[in-house]
Design an enzyme around this catalytic site. Structure first.
Site, PDB file in Angstrom:
ATOM      1  N   TYR A 241       4.257   4.521   3.250  1.00 16.22           N
ATOM      2  CA  TYR A 241       4.276   3.552   4.349  1.00 16.22           C
ATOM      3  C   TYR A 241       5.451   2.561   4.297  1.00 16.22           C
ATOM      4  CZ  TYR A 241      -0.418   5.389   5.070  1.00 16.22           C
ATOM      5  OH  TYR A 241      -1.485   6.222   5.290  1.00 16.22           O
TER       6      TYR A 241
ATOM      7  N   ARG B 176       0.826  -1.193   0.000  1.00 18.29           N
ATOM      8  CA  ARG B 176       0.000   0.000   0.000  1.00 18.29           C
ATOM      9  C   ARG B 176       0.873   1.261   0.000  1.00 18.29           C
ATOM     10  NH1 ARG B 176      -2.789   2.036   5.600  1.00 18.29           N
ATOM     11  NH2 ARG B 176      -3.963   3.733   4.666  1.00 18.29           N
TER      12      ARG B 176
ATOM     13  N   ARG C 225       0.301  15.810   6.601  1.00 18.19           N
ATOM     14  CA  ARG C 225      -0.634  15.332   5.576  1.00 18.19           C
ATOM     15  C   ARG C 225      -1.954  16.110   5.654  1.00 18.19           C
ATOM     16  NH1 ARG C 225      -0.753   8.993   5.779  1.00 18.19           N
ATOM     17  NH2 ARG C 225      -1.710   9.343   3.746  1.00 18.19           N
TER      18      ARG C 225
ATOM     19  N   GLU D 118      -0.362   4.692  20.719  1.00 18.67           N
ATOM     20  CA  GLU D 118      -0.826   4.896  19.343  1.00 18.67           C
ATOM     21  C   GLU D 118       0.391   5.119  18.433  1.00 18.67           C
ATOM     22  OE1 GLU D 118      -3.886   7.982  19.091  1.00 18.67           O
ATOM     23  OE2 GLU D 118      -3.074   8.560  17.145  1.00 18.67           O
TER      24      GLU D 118
HETATM   25  C1  DQA Z   1      -1.748   5.787   9.503  1.00 18.08           C
HETATM   26  C2  DQA Z   1      -2.207   7.222   9.253  1.00 18.08           C
HETATM   27  C3  DQA Z   1      -3.705   7.276   9.045  1.00 18.08           C
HETATM   28  O1  DQA Z   1      -4.124   8.616   8.792  1.00 18.08           O
HETATM   29  C4  DQA Z   1      -4.089   6.423   7.860  1.00 18.08           C
HETATM   30  O2  DQA Z   1      -5.502   6.421   7.703  1.00 18.08           O
HETATM   31  C5  DQA Z   1      -3.569   5.043   7.954  1.00 18.08           C
HETATM   32  C6  DQA Z   1      -2.185   4.848   8.410  1.00 18.08           C
HETATM   33  C7  DQA Z   1      -0.195   5.692   9.601  1.00 18.08           C
HETATM   34  O3  DQA Z   1       0.273   4.668  10.059  1.00 18.08           O
HETATM   35  O4  DQA Z   1       0.516   6.610   9.192  1.00 18.08           O
HETATM   36  O5  DQA Z   1      -4.232   4.078   7.599  1.00 18.08           O
HETATM   37  O6  DQA Z   1      -2.276   5.350  10.744  1.00 18.08           O
END
Ligand code: DQA
Length: 146
Positions: free
Chosen positions: A23, A18, A107, A98
């Site tokens: 990422y 993805r 972003r 988190e």
């Molecule tokens: C995320 C950031 C979120 O905004 C996004 O929807 C994701 C991945 C990250 O790991 O950077 O799915 O959590």
């Protein structure tokens, strides 16, 4: 045996495939291996769960027993929307950190707000998949402090 949960929310099953420019190319399996390397000297077992469904993530949080020392949680987009997940974190006494792989603050503005951060022990943002390791280390060291 003590345990630590690596919990991933929606679309993170596609990690590695993805949007790799955002990422990276590592998969959840790679991430779990990284966390296992951190946890093994502490004799803590790593469990792994991913779901694209809000309710399944809530059920997973509710199901954790006292053997869990903490949760490293990337809630994906539910971070920005889910009061239900926030309430689930509040309802348990196990610490949750988190994690966001990307720097959500660089972003879209809808990613700048986390409904979950106020009920988490802390947040690791924008440091790539290393964030899972850093969060795990923090939970393990907290536990060791007692
Ligand atoms: C995320 C950031 C979120 O905004 C996004 O929807 C994701 C991945 C990250 O790991 O950077 O799915 O959590």
């Amino acid at each position: 045996m003590e345990r630590l949960l690596v919990l991933n929310g929606p679309n993170l099953n596609r990690l590695g495939k993805r949007e790799p420019d955002i990422y990276g190319s590592e998969t959840i399996t790679d991430v779990v291996k990284r966390v296992e390397t951190i946890a093994s000297p502490f004799h803590v077992e790593v469990r792994n769960f991913q779901s694209n469904h809000e309710g399944e993530l809530i059920d997973q949080l509710h199901s954790l027993d006292d053997s869990f020392i903490g949760v490293v949680f990337n809630p994906g987009a539910y971070t920005h929307t889910s009061i239900a997940l926030r309430d689930a974190i509040s309802s348990i006494s196990i610490p949750v950190i988190e994690v966001h792989i990307s720097n959500v603050h660089q972003r879209e503005t809808f990613r700048h707000t986390s409904l979950l951060a106020p009920v988490c022990l802390g947040q690791v943002v924008g440091l790539g998949v290393r964030g899972y390791e850093l969060a795990a280390r923090a939970l393990l060291e907290e536990k060791q402090k007692g």
